[in-house]
Design a protein around this motif. Sequence first.
Motif, mmCIF file in Angstrom:
data_model
loop_
_atom_site.group_PDB
_atom_site.id
_atom_site.type_symbol
_atom_site.label_atom_id
_atom_site.label_comp_id
_atom_site.label_asym_id
_atom_site.label_seq_id
_atom_site.Cartn_x
_atom_site.Cartn_y
_atom_site.Cartn_z
ATOM 1 N N ARG A 106 22.128 -1.641 5.885
ATOM 2 C CA ARG A 106 21.496 -2.555 4.910
ATOM 3 C C ARG A 106 19.978 -2.427 4.923
ATOM 4 N NH1 ARG A 106 23.100 -8.461 6.380
ATOM 5 N NH2 ARG A 106 22.391 -7.680 8.376
ATOM 6 N N HIS A 107 19.417 -1.988 6.033
ATOM 7 C CA HIS A 107 17.961 -1.951 6.187
ATOM 8 C C HIS A 107 17.355 -0.603 5.818
ATOM 9 C CE1 HIS A 107 18.426 -5.859 7.954
ATOM 10 N NE2 HIS A 107 19.299 -5.362 8.808
ATOM 11 N N LEU A 166 25.097 3.880 0.045
ATOM 12 C CA LEU A 166 24.982 4.813 1.165
ATOM 13 C C LEU A 166 24.541 6.171 0.628
ATOM 14 C CD1 LEU A 166 28.300 3.869 3.007
ATOM 15 C CD2 LEU A 166 25.981 3.044 3.508
ATOM 16 N N GLN A 167 25.307 6.687 -0.344
ATOM 17 C CA GLN A 167 24.953 7.940 -1.020
ATOM 18 C C GLN A 167 25.563 7.952 -2.411
ATOM 19 O OE1 GLN A 167 25.791 11.667 0.919
ATOM 20 N NE2 GLN A 167 24.749 11.078 2.802
ATOM 21 N N TYR A 216 21.518 12.518 -7.409
ATOM 22 C CA TYR A 216 21.650 12.454 -5.961
ATOM 23 C C TYR A 216 20.657 11.420 -5.450
ATOM 24 C CZ TYR A 216 24.776 16.342 -4.970
ATOM 25 O OH TYR A 216 25.882 17.142 -4.860
ATOM 26 N N GLN A 217 21.153 10.510 -4.635
ATOM 27 C CA GLN A 217 20.300 9.503 -4.015
ATOM 28 C C GLN A 217 20.981 9.066 -2.728
ATOM 29 O OE1 GLN A 217 19.660 5.840 -6.253
ATOM 30 N NE2 GLN A 217 17.620 5.640 -5.367
ATOM 31 N N LYS A 218 20.188 8.771 -1.708
ATOM 32 C CA LYS A 218 20.796 8.359 -0.450
ATOM 33 C C LYS A 218 19.968 7.311 0.255
ATOM 34 C CE LYS A 218 20.542 10.922 3.310
ATOM 35 N NZ LYS A 218 20.771 11.962 4.273
ATOM 36 N N ASN A 219 20.651 6.557 1.068
ATOM 37 C CA ASN A 219 20.057 5.599 1.975
ATOM 38 C C ASN A 219 19.570 6.407 3.179
ATOM 39 O OD1 ASN A 219 20.026 3.777 4.278
ATOM 40 N ND2 ASN A 219 21.164 2.311 3.044
ATOM 41 N N THR A 220 18.342 6.167 3.610
ATOM 42 C CA THR A 220 17.753 6.994 4.663
ATOM 43 C C THR A 220 18.168 6.581 6.080
ATOM 44 O OG1 THR A 220 15.768 5.607 4.676
ATOM 45 C CG2 THR A 220 15.736 7.584 3.271
ATOM 46 N N SER A 221 18.940 5.529 6.204
ATOM 47 C CA SER A 221 19.408 5.076 7.514
ATOM 48 C C SER A 221 20.388 6.082 8.105
ATOM 49 C CB SER A 221 20.091 3.715 7.348
ATOM 50 O OG SER A 221 20.914 3.422 8.433
#
Length: 185
Positions: A113-114, A149-150, A156-161
Amino acid sequence: MNLSKLKMLFFILPFLLSASCVHEELETKPEQMTIYFQFEYVNHAWTYQHQGFIIDQAGKVYDYEQPENWDWPEDNQINRQNFESNLSQAEARLSLLDESDIRTAGILALQARHGELTQPNLVMADAGAEVYAVYVAEKDSPTLTRYLLQQRGDLYQKNTSSASDQLTQWLIGIRGEEGYGGEHF
């Protein structure tokens, strides 16, 4: 000597306080929250396609394909009642996922989430979207929040966690195939 210790304390204190806030935020336990995991494929090119699965905290996997009257999140928020309506259109698989895997995934979901989102990267046209996401809410909240998440496909896009990467790989494993590769992030 006392003045230098005091200066050091004033220098370090903000870092200690910010670290304690982060730790406190991560103290939330998955059992205190409602968490769902989702893979979804949507394509509006040529013919409409919509399919995927949702996993609940009990380890039940619900598959859906071409559901009618699907309620979509708005600004990454969805009313719990609407989410449950979506879930009612899915068919539960006979097998359950391992309880320890679900517990680990719940912890990762709270960490993800962060994460920050990368800038969307336009890669294809007419490929649709493969979306890996988690939905999280306080147990008594009427609204679930979707955390990406992705997304793979046209954009294309993603969560960097790093937790997001682990959850995405876990969902790909449950899906049984990777689909679009991750080389465009």
